[in-house]
Design an enzyme around this catalytic site. Sequence first.
Site, PDB file in Angstrom:
ATOM      1  N   CYS A   1       0.812  -1.220   0.000  1.00 11.72           N
ATOM      2  CA  CYS A   1       0.000   0.000   0.000  1.00 11.72           C
ATOM      3  C   CYS A   1       0.849   1.274   0.000  1.00 11.72           C
ATOM      4  CB  CYS A   1      -0.934   0.008   1.214  1.00 11.72           C
ATOM      5  SG  CYS A   1      -0.038   0.050   2.774  1.00 11.72           S
TER       6      CYS A   1
ATOM      7  N   ASP B   1       2.344   2.577   2.602  1.00 11.86           N
ATOM      8  CA  ASP B   1       2.348   3.266   3.898  1.00 11.86           C
ATOM      9  C   ASP B   1       3.673   3.039   4.626  1.00 11.86           C
ATOM     10  OD1 ASP B   1      -0.161   4.067   3.322  1.00 11.86           O
ATOM     11  OD2 ASP B   1      -1.182   2.724   4.702  1.00 11.86           O
TER      12      ASP B   1
ATOM     13  N   CYS C   1      -2.698   4.416   6.854  1.00 16.46           N
ATOM     14  CA  CYS C   1      -4.157   4.418   6.852  1.00 16.46           C
ATOM     15  C   CYS C   1      -4.697   4.515   8.277  1.00 16.46           C
ATOM     16  CB  CYS C   1      -4.653   3.139   6.190  1.00 16.46           C
ATOM     17  SG  CYS C   1      -4.318   1.676   7.176  1.00 16.46           S
TER      18      CYS C   1
ATOM     19  N   CYS D   1      -2.455  -4.251   8.211  1.00 17.58           N
ATOM     20  CA  CYS D   1      -2.035  -2.933   8.699  1.00 17.58           C
ATOM     21  C   CYS D   1      -1.519  -3.016  10.132  1.00 17.58           C
ATOM     22  CB  CYS D   1      -3.184  -1.943   8.656  1.00 17.58           C
ATOM     23  SG  CYS D   1      -4.036  -1.889   7.082  1.00 17.58           S
TER      24      CYS D   1
HETATM   25 FE1  FES Z   1      -1.390   0.442   4.291  1.00 21.95          FE
HETATM   26 FE2  FES Z   1      -3.181   0.008   6.115  1.00 21.95          FE
HETATM   27  S1  FES Z   1      -3.537   0.182   3.997  1.00 21.95           S
HETATM   28  S2  FES Z   1      -1.058   0.041   6.352  1.00 21.95           S
END
Ligand code: FES
Length: 120
Positions: free
Chosen positions: A33, A35, A58, A102
């Site tokens: 993702c 992140d 997120c 996550c």
């Molecule tokens: Fe990337 Fe939650 S969608 S850590």
Amino acid sequence: MYSKKVIEHFKNPHNQGQIEKSDAIGQKGNMACGDVMKIYLQIENNIIKDIKFETFGCAAAIAVTSAMTDIAKGKTIDEALAITKDNIVKDLGGLPEPKIHCSMLGIDALREAINNYKNK
Ligand code: FES
């Protein structure tokens, strides 16, 4: 979709920010993702005296890491290494299945910070 506790942690995250003179830093990214999570530790006598986090992540990653910092603070570094995603997800009253991954971002960054500390 999210438990009340997840929403509370997301809206008002605990221990967010930096520790200026930290003893260790860990950073992990989630390739899927994009992140990123960064954990700062202040350690005295092998005990986590303070812990803070910064993230480009997120809502679930923020809530999980906020809860994780509460759990990790005051623990020895070995106790903190033993924290699992199940511990945190349970503490939060569950997470939607697609968001379970996550929950690892904060834990992975915490483990990285502790390993960096141990390898100093
Ligand atoms: Fe990337 Fe939650 S969608 S850590």
